[in-house]
Design a protein around this motif. Structure first.
Motif, PDB file in Angstrom:
ATOM      1  N   LYS A 226       0.807  -1.217   0.000  1.00 23.56           N
ATOM      2  CA  LYS A 226       0.000   0.000   0.000  1.00 23.56           C
ATOM      3  C   LYS A 226       0.848   1.278   0.000  1.00 23.56           C
ATOM      4  O   LYS A 226       0.383   2.343  -0.426  1.00 23.56           O
ATOM      5  N   THR A 227       2.089   1.201   0.465  1.00 22.27           N
ATOM      6  CA  THR A 227       2.871   2.407   0.700  1.00 22.27           C
ATOM      7  C   THR A 227       3.096   3.264  -0.545  1.00 22.27           C
ATOM      8  O   THR A 227       2.880   4.477  -0.499  1.00 22.27           O
ATOM      9  N   PRO A 228       3.509   2.707  -1.689  1.00 21.83           N
ATOM     10  CA  PRO A 228       3.699   3.567  -2.867  1.00 21.83           C
ATOM     11  C   PRO A 228       2.421   4.256  -3.326  1.00 21.83           C
ATOM     12  O   PRO A 228       2.416   5.462  -3.597  1.00 21.83           O
ATOM     13  N   VAL A 229       1.316   3.507  -3.414  1.00 19.66           N
ATOM     14  CA  VAL A 229       0.069   4.112  -3.885  1.00 19.66           C
ATOM     15  C   VAL A 229      -0.507   5.053  -2.827  1.00 19.66           C
ATOM     16  O   VAL A 229      -1.158   6.053  -3.160  1.00 19.66           O
ATOM     17  N   LEU A 230      -0.249   4.785  -1.543  1.00 16.75           N
ATOM     18  CA  LEU A 230      -0.660   5.693  -0.478  1.00 16.75           C
ATOM     19  C   LEU A 230       0.038   7.040  -0.637  1.00 16.75           C
ATOM     20  O   LEU A 230      -0.591   8.100  -0.516  1.00 16.75           O
ATOM     21  N   THR A 231       1.331   7.006  -0.918  1.00 17.28           N
ATOM     22  CA  THR A 231       2.090   8.246  -1.120  1.00 17.28           C
ATOM     23  C   THR A 231       1.512   9.045  -2.279  1.00 17.28           C
ATOM     24  O   THR A 231       1.312  10.268  -2.183  1.00 17.28           O
ATOM     25  N   LEU A 232       1.215   8.368  -3.371  1.00 17.48           N
ATOM     26  CA  LEU A 232       0.633   9.035  -4.542  1.00 17.48           C
ATOM     27  C   LEU A 232      -0.760   9.574  -4.234  1.00 17.48           C
ATOM     28  O   LEU A 232      -1.157  10.621  -4.766  1.00 17.48           O
ATOM     29  N   HIS A 233      -1.502   8.870  -3.390  1.00 17.41           N
ATOM     30  CA  HIS A 233      -2.839   9.321  -2.996  1.00 17.41           C
ATOM     31  C   HIS A 233      -2.763  10.664  -2.264  1.00 17.41           C
ATOM     32  O   HIS A 233      -3.508  11.599  -2.576  1.00 17.41           O
ATOM     33  N   GLU A 234      -1.861  10.763  -1.291  1.00 19.07           N
ATOM     34  CA  GLU A 234      -1.738  12.011  -0.539  1.00 19.07           C
ATOM     35  C   GLU A 234      -1.200  13.132  -1.418  1.00 19.07           C
ATOM     36  O   GLU A 234      -1.574  14.296  -1.256  1.00 19.07           O
ATOM     37  N   MET A 235      -0.352  12.807  -2.372  1.00 22.03           N
ATOM     38  CA  MET A 235       0.136  13.809  -3.322  1.00 22.03           C
ATOM     39  C   MET A 235      -1.000  14.295  -4.224  1.00 22.03           C
ATOM     40  O   MET A 235      -1.032  15.466  -4.619  1.00 22.03           O
ATOM     41  N   SER A 236      -1.932  13.403  -4.546  1.00 23.31           N
ATOM     42  CA  SER A 236      -3.099  13.799  -5.346  1.00 23.31           C
ATOM     43  C   SER A 236      -3.934  14.828  -4.593  1.00 23.31           C
ATOM     44  O   SER A 236      -4.464  15.781  -5.182  1.00 23.31           O
ATOM     45  N   HIS A 237      -4.054  14.644  -3.284  1.00 32.23           N
ATOM     46  CA  HIS A 237      -4.731  15.651  -2.465  1.00 32.23           C
ATOM     47  C   HIS A 237      -4.001  16.990  -2.558  1.00 32.23           C
ATOM     48  O   HIS A 237      -4.632  18.051  -2.631  1.00 32.23           O
ATOM     49  N   GLN A 238      -2.675  16.945  -2.558  1.00 34.61           N
ATOM     50  CA  GLN A 238      -1.909  18.189  -2.668  1.00 34.61           C
ATOM     51  C   GLN A 238      -2.196  18.922  -3.975  1.00 34.61           C
ATOM     52  O   GLN A 238      -2.136  20.156  -4.026  1.00 34.61           O
ATOM     53  N   LEU A 239      -2.506  18.173  -5.017  1.00 37.45           N
ATOM     54  CA  LEU A 239      -2.801  18.774  -6.321  1.00 37.45           C
ATOM     55  C   LEU A 239      -4.216  19.345  -6.388  1.00 37.45           C
ATOM     56  O   LEU A 239      -4.598  19.906  -7.415  1.00 37.45           O
ATOM     57  N   GLY A 240      -4.973  19.182  -5.316  1.00 37.73           N
ATOM     58  CA  GLY A 240      -6.299  19.788  -5.274  1.00 37.73           C
ATOM     59  C   GLY A 240      -7.447  18.832  -5.500  1.00 37.73           C
ATOM     60  O   GLY A 240      -8.591  19.273  -5.634  1.00 37.73           O
ATOM     61  N   PHE A 241      -7.169  17.535  -5.532  1.00 41.97           N
ATOM     62  CA  PHE A 241      -8.238  16.556  -5.688  1.00 41.97           C
ATOM     63  C   PHE A 241      -8.631  16.093  -4.289  1.00 41.97           C
ATOM     64  O   PHE A 241      -8.064  15.164  -3.732  1.00 41.97           O
ATOM     65  N   ALA A 242      -9.614  16.801  -3.744  1.00 40.04           N
ATOM     66  CA  ALA A 242      -9.962  16.637  -2.332  1.00 40.04           C
ATOM     67  C   ALA A 242     -10.730  15.357  -2.054  1.00 40.04           C
ATOM     68  O   ALA A 242     -10.587  14.764  -0.985  1.00 40.04           O
ATOM     69  N   LYS A 243     -11.551  14.917  -2.992  1.00 44.71           N
ATOM     70  CA  LYS A 243     -12.403  13.756  -2.751  1.00 44.71           C
ATOM     71  C   LYS A 243     -11.576  12.473  -2.764  1.00 44.71           C
ATOM     72  O   LYS A 243     -10.718  12.273  -3.627  1.00 44.71           O
ATOM     73  N   GLU A 244     -11.862  11.609  -1.794  1.00 42.29           N
ATOM     74  CA  GLU A 244     -11.075  10.394  -1.617  1.00 42.29           C
ATOM     75  C   GLU A 244     -11.099   9.504  -2.852  1.00 42.29           C
ATOM     76  O   GLU A 244     -10.082   8.942  -3.249  1.00 42.29           O
ATOM     77  N   ASN A 245     -12.263   9.355  -3.458  1.00 40.48           N
ATOM     78  CA  ASN A 245     -12.361   8.468  -4.622  1.00 40.48           C
ATOM     79  C   ASN A 245     -11.543   8.982  -5.801  1.00 40.48           C
ATOM     80  O   ASN A 245     -10.904   8.207  -6.507  1.00 40.48           O
ATOM     81  N   GLU A 246     -11.554  10.297  -6.012  1.00 43.48           N
ATOM     82  CA  GLU A 246     -10.789  10.872  -7.113  1.00 43.48           C
ATOM     83  C   GLU A 246      -9.290  10.786  -6.848  1.00 43.48           C
ATOM     84  O   GLU A 246      -8.505  10.508  -7.764  1.00 43.48           O
ATOM     85  N   ALA A 247      -8.879  11.010  -5.594  1.00 43.43           N
ATOM     86  CA  ALA A 247      -7.461  10.883  -5.240  1.00 43.43           C
ATOM     87  C   ALA A 247      -6.989   9.443  -5.420  1.00 43.43           C
ATOM     88  O   ALA A 247      -5.854   9.198  -5.843  1.00 43.43           O
ATOM     89  N   ASN A 248      -7.844   8.471  -5.115  1.00 45.18           N
ATOM     90  CA  ASN A 248      -7.499   7.067  -5.337  1.00 45.18           C
ATOM     91  C   ASN A 248      -7.280   6.785  -6.821  1.00 45.18           C
ATOM     92  O   ASN A 248      -6.319   6.113  -7.202  1.00 45.18           O
ATOM     93  N   PHE A 249      -8.181   7.285  -7.645  1.00 43.36           N
ATOM     94  CA  PHE A 249      -8.057   7.057  -9.090  1.00 43.36           C
ATOM     95  C   PHE A 249      -6.762   7.664  -9.633  1.00 43.36           C
ATOM     96  O   PHE A 249      -6.025   7.009 -10.379  1.00 43.36           O
ATOM     97  N   ILE A 250      -6.476   8.900  -9.261  1.00 43.48           N
ATOM     98  CA  ILE A 250      -5.268   9.560  -9.762  1.00 43.48           C
ATOM     99  C   ILE A 250      -4.020   8.840  -9.269  1.00 43.48           C
ATOM    100  O   ILE A 250      -3.047   8.676 -10.017  1.00 43.48           O
ATOM    101  N   ALA A 251      -4.040   8.375  -8.010  1.00 39.38           N
ATOM    102  CA  ALA A 251      -2.903   7.627  -7.477  1.00 39.38           C
ATOM    103  C   ALA A 251      -2.676   6.350  -8.282  1.00 39.38           C
ATOM    104  O   ALA A 251      -1.528   5.971  -8.559  1.00 39.38           O
ATOM    105  N   ILE A 252      -3.749   5.683  -8.660  1.00 47.62           N
ATOM    106  CA  ILE A 252      -3.636   4.452  -9.453  1.00 47.62           C
ATOM    107  C   ILE A 252      -3.031   4.748 -10.818  1.00 47.62           C
ATOM    108  O   ILE A 252      -2.107   4.055 -11.269  1.00 47.62           O
ATOM    109  N   ILE A 253      -3.529   5.787 -11.480  1.00 48.56           N
ATOM    110  CA  ILE A 253      -3.017   6.128 -12.811  1.00 48.56           C
ATOM    111  C   ILE A 253      -1.553   6.543 -12.740  1.00 48.56           C
ATOM    112  O   ILE A 253      -0.726   6.128 -13.565  1.00 48.56           O
TER     113      ILE A 253
END
Length: 352
Positions: A226-253
């Motif tokens: 989980k650690t690599p995708v978790l890091t990308l998830h929190e970085m997605s929040h930094q980019l302004g994607f506040a919603k959890e589901n959207e941050a998950n999608f961006i982290a996956i991509i």
């Protein structure tokens, strides 16, 4: 009389703010253009540039000091409840007004931006057949990556890099996808291990973004798939994607487009877990036919994460999850933490 007027003004401003933020959900295009892709990228880059170089979390220090001050305030308020109540309530509502306004100006307006499927011109509906097709694609990709990282099918992929090493590698994932949408351009990094990992673990959280400092935080004790995708998830929040589901999608991509195989594997099996669970809910027969295609080692990686969280289960986690679920619903996420279907909708329509 003057003190009463000040208290009434503070209370009135508080409810006006709440009404204003609630009304923003009806104007997502305006929020998207003026704030999320207008003002906010400059705010975010300035915060990451200003605090990213500090090796520890400045935001966690602020949180800790704030908690101590709140406890002190409550203690002082109870010493002479009758004579100080009006003054203390005025202080309370003035503080709430300032905190809520800062939260939204620094990051929170992103909760009201346009849905990601509209921004990326994707559908938000999908059929079971389309889901099955994407599940098979993810199984193929995940199994192939498992072969490259772990020659024994029945064993999990071992993640040995430290979180600090992963933090250095993570921004590359966004560099490889910024052509998809300009807002995915990352820039300076500000990713840190949480100083509050002990309470974070018992509350059941993997990480968080401090909206007032722009620092992304991870649970310092998590060291598995989980650690690599978790890091990308929190970085997605930094980019302004506040919603959890959207941050998950961006982290996956971002993870699946990363040059590093461990990031690819982390993102791939994370996406597979979402999609295979959704297939289970939609069509049990299809799920039972497909499940044997997934390598046992992938399920071992899933088990490692479950085992990590099992040791922290309890009342604190239950209360924390209920509170966070209410917080999400209050911030334009009606589904709360149950947002699996939207993540899957984004994945299916992106990959189909």
């Amino acid at each position: 009389m003057r003190k009463n007027r000040l208290l009434l003004i503070a209370i009135g401003l508080f409810f006006l703010q709440i009404l204003f933020y609630y009304s923003l959900r009806y104007f997502p295009a305006t929020v998207e253009s003026l704030y999320s892709t207008g003002i906010y990228p400059y705010i975010a880059k300035a915060m990451r540039f200003g605090l990213g170089w500090i090796p520890f979390s400045f935001g966690d220090i602020v949180y800790s000091v704030s908690i101590i001050m709140i406890i002190r305030w409550l203690w002082l308020s109870n010493r002479d409840l009758i004579s100080l109540s009006r003054k203390r309530y005025t202080q309370l509502f003035l503080s709430l007004n300032i905190i809520i306004a800062l939260f939204h100006c620094m990051w929170g307006f992103n909760y009201y931006r346009e849905p990601l499927h509209e921004v990326l011109d994707l559908d938000n509906e999908y059929t079971t057949e389309e889901l099955e097709t994407v599940v098979r694609q993810l199984i193929y990709t995940s199994n192939k990556l498992h072969d490259q990282l772990q020659p024994v099918d029945s064993l999990p992929v071992v993640f040995e890099r430290s979180q600090s090493e992963l933090f250095e590698l993570a921004p590359q994932g966004f560099e490889n996808i910024d052509h998809i949408y300009p807002a995915l351009s990352y820039g300076n990094a500000s990713i840190k291990k949480s100083l509050l990992t002990i309470p974070l673990s018992y509350m059941g959280y993997s990480g968080y973004l401090n909206p007032l400092t722009g620092e992304a935080h991870t649970n310092a004790w998590i060291n598995n798939y989980k650690t690599p995708v978790l890091t990308l998830h929190e970085m997605s929040h930094q980019l302004g994607f506040a919603k959890e589901n959207e941050a998950n999608f961006i982290a996956i991509i971002a993870g699946m487009n990363h040059d590093d195989l461990y990031f690819q594997y982390s993102a791939s099996i994370f996406a597979l877990r979402y999609c295979i669970n959704d297939l289970y809910r939609r069509d049990l027969e299809k799920y039972e036919n497909i499940r044997p295609l997934i390598k046992d080692g992938i399920f071992k990686n899933y088990k490692e994460l479950r085992d990590f969280w099992k040791q922290y289960e309890g009342v604190i986690e239950d209360v924390s999850q209920v509170t966070y679920n209410a917080y999400l619903k209050a911030n334009n996420q009606p589904g709360g933490m149950e947002t699996y279907s939207y993540v899957v909708a984004l994945l299916v329509n992106y990959y189909k």
